[in-house]
Design an enzyme around this catalytic site. Structure first.
Site, PDB file in Angstrom:
ATOM      1  N   SER A  96       0.692  -1.188  -0.025  1.00 20.66           N
ATOM      2  CA  SER A  96       0.013   0.000  -0.030  1.00 20.66           C
ATOM      3  C   SER A  96       0.800   1.250  -0.018  1.00 20.66           C
ATOM      4  O   SER A  96       0.253   2.369   0.133  1.00 20.66           O
ATOM      5  CB  SER A  96      -0.760  -0.078   1.405  1.00 20.66           C
ATOM      6  OG  SER A  96      -0.107  -0.147   2.287  1.00 20.66           O
ATOM      7  N   ALA A 102       9.809  -3.189   3.790  1.00 25.72           N
ATOM      8  CA  ALA A 102      10.750  -2.611   4.744  1.00 25.72           C
ATOM      9  C   ALA A 102      10.624  -3.070   6.175  1.00 25.72           C
ATOM     10  O   ALA A 102      11.645  -3.539   6.948  1.00 25.72           O
ATOM     11  CB  ALA A 102      10.947  -1.311   4.367  1.00 25.72           C
ATOM     12  N   ASP A 144      12.700   3.591   2.947  1.00 29.05           N
ATOM     13  CA  ASP A 144      11.585   2.751   3.482  1.00 29.05           C
ATOM     14  C   ASP A 144      12.320   2.156   4.766  1.00 29.05           C
ATOM     15  O   ASP A 144      11.837   2.186   5.781  1.00 29.05           O
ATOM     16  CB  ASP A 144      11.052   1.827   2.692  1.00 29.05           C
ATOM     17  CG  ASP A 144      10.058   2.337   1.505  1.00 29.05           C
ATOM     18  OD1 ASP A 144      10.200   3.665   1.565  1.00 29.05           O
ATOM     19  OD2 ASP A 144       9.382   1.815   0.956  1.00 29.05           O
TER      20      ASP A 144
HETATM   21  C1  MEV Z   1       8.778   3.945  -1.957  1.00 25.53           C
HETATM   22  O1  MEV Z   1       8.220   4.156  -0.482  1.00 25.53           O
HETATM   23  C2  MEV Z   1       9.702   5.177  -2.279  1.00 25.53           C
HETATM   24  C3  MEV Z   1      10.210   5.207  -3.527  1.00 25.53           C
HETATM   25  O2  MEV Z   1      10.968   6.574  -3.640  1.00 25.53           O
HETATM   26  C4  MEV Z   1      11.345   3.966  -3.846  1.00 25.53           C
HETATM   27  C5  MEV Z   1      12.507   3.948  -3.239  1.00 25.53           C
HETATM   28  O3  MEV Z   1      12.817   5.157  -2.599  1.00 25.53           O
HETATM   29  O4  MEV Z   1      13.141   3.113  -3.134  1.00 25.53           O
HETATM   30  C6  MEV Z   1       9.237   5.169  -4.766  1.00 25.53           C
END
Ligand code: MEV
Length: 311
Positions: A96, A102, A144
């Site tokens: 989501s 993570a 994350d």
């Molecule tokens: C995902 O939460 C964040 C993104 O920038 C991917 C990343 O930083 O690895 C989309």
């Protein structure tokens, strides 16, 4: 986190996260601001003759070729742990954009380090979580995992890693789920392809997001919530320009703003998943408006403090 010396059982926990500003740009070396949320994942590891993992109802065993068991083996190799039976309970909705993967990577790394009787350090936990994340997300920036580890509010760059961020006033957030989960890997690859076709568009968007994130840091440190909300709205516009938004995300942002949210934007990879709204005072009105518009919504607070990062 905890371990029993006799049975060598290890327990570990990781938080879910919201990216307040800077997702996607962080993959290209720009800063992002993220915070841990109270929903997360808890892992229990027991050394065993062969490895297995259960995450909620999903199970995987050594040799079955699944991504789950591969990810567990990568953490084991990274941390130097033997075969493990791992059980994971997850509160954060997976896929989501709330950092479920993570949170699990951090929880499992902590549990494995506990079975080794090793005191955890950010470097070791994040190395384990990164090994886990790479199986699912290709080339994660690490934001994350850093937020899942830290718990509080962080400033993050790929180069320097996480730094605690002082929060002057508590950030009252409402998080809502706006559509089916999207794959972070696919969304990140989509931005990369866009950059290959339209380097000018990507370059300008990244520069714009970088400046929003830098200003947002000042707002968070000074307790300027309405300024922060506006910057979140601008960040949403730039993410939308990179084709990361959806009609459901736009509708959720509009409902939240109409109900009094100071700002609202997608959080995480976009293409579906979660929206985060910053509230002025009580989040109840925004939460109720989102529920009335058929969105699953809950509130969480990022406490006023020096942002998280346990030693
Ligand atoms: C995902 O939460 C964040 C993104 O920038 C991917 C990343 O930083 O690895 C989309």
């Amino acid at each position: 986190m905890t371990s029993s010396a006799d049975a060598r059982i290890g327990l570990g926990r990781g938080n879910g996260k919201v990216v307040l500003l800077g997702e996607h740009a962080v993959v290209y070396g720009m800063p992002a601001i993220a915070a841990g949320i109270s929903l997360g994942a808890t892992a229990r590891a027991t050394p065993s003759a062969s490895s297995s993992i259960r995450i909620a109802e999903r199970r995987a065993h050594a040799g079955d070729g699944s991504e789950l068991i591969t990810a567990l083996e990568r953490i084991r190799q990274e941390l130097g742990a033997g075969p493990q039976q791992v059980e994971v309970d997850v509160e954060v909705p997976l896929g989501s954009g709330l950092g479920g993967s993570a949170a699990i990577g951090v929880a499992v790394s902590r549990a494995l380090l506990a079975t080794l009787g090793e005191a955890e350090t950010p470097r070791r936990v994040l190395a384990g979580a990164d090994a886990w994340e790479r199986v699912f997300h290709g080339n994660p920036s690490g934001v994350d995992a850093a937020a899942a580890y830290a718990g509080g509010c962080i400033w993050f760059t790929k180069e320097a890693g996480p730094e605690p961020l002082f929060v002057d006033l508590p950030l009252q957030l409402v998080i809502c789920l706006a559509g089916p989960p999207a794959s972070t890997k696919q969304m990140v690859e989509g931005v990369q392809r866009l950059g290959e076709r339209r380097p000018d568009l990507l370059g300008k968007s990244l520069a714009g997001i970088e400046s929003l994130v830098k200003n947002a840091k000042l707002c968070i440190q000074a307790g300027d919530l309405s300024g922060l909300g506006q910057l979140m709205n601008y960040n949403q516009m730039l993410l939308s320009g990179l084709f990361l938004s959806t009609p459901e995300i736009e509708r959720a942002c509009a409902v939240a703003r109409a109900a009094g949210a100071l700002g609202a934007k997608l959080t995480g990879a976009g293409g579906g998943g979660a929206v985060v709204a910053l509230c002025d005072g009580s989040p109840q009105t925004v939460e109720e408006a989102l529920r009335a518009a058929d969105f699953a919504a809950f509130s969480t607070v990022v406490q006023a403090s020096v942002g998280g990062l346990r030693p």
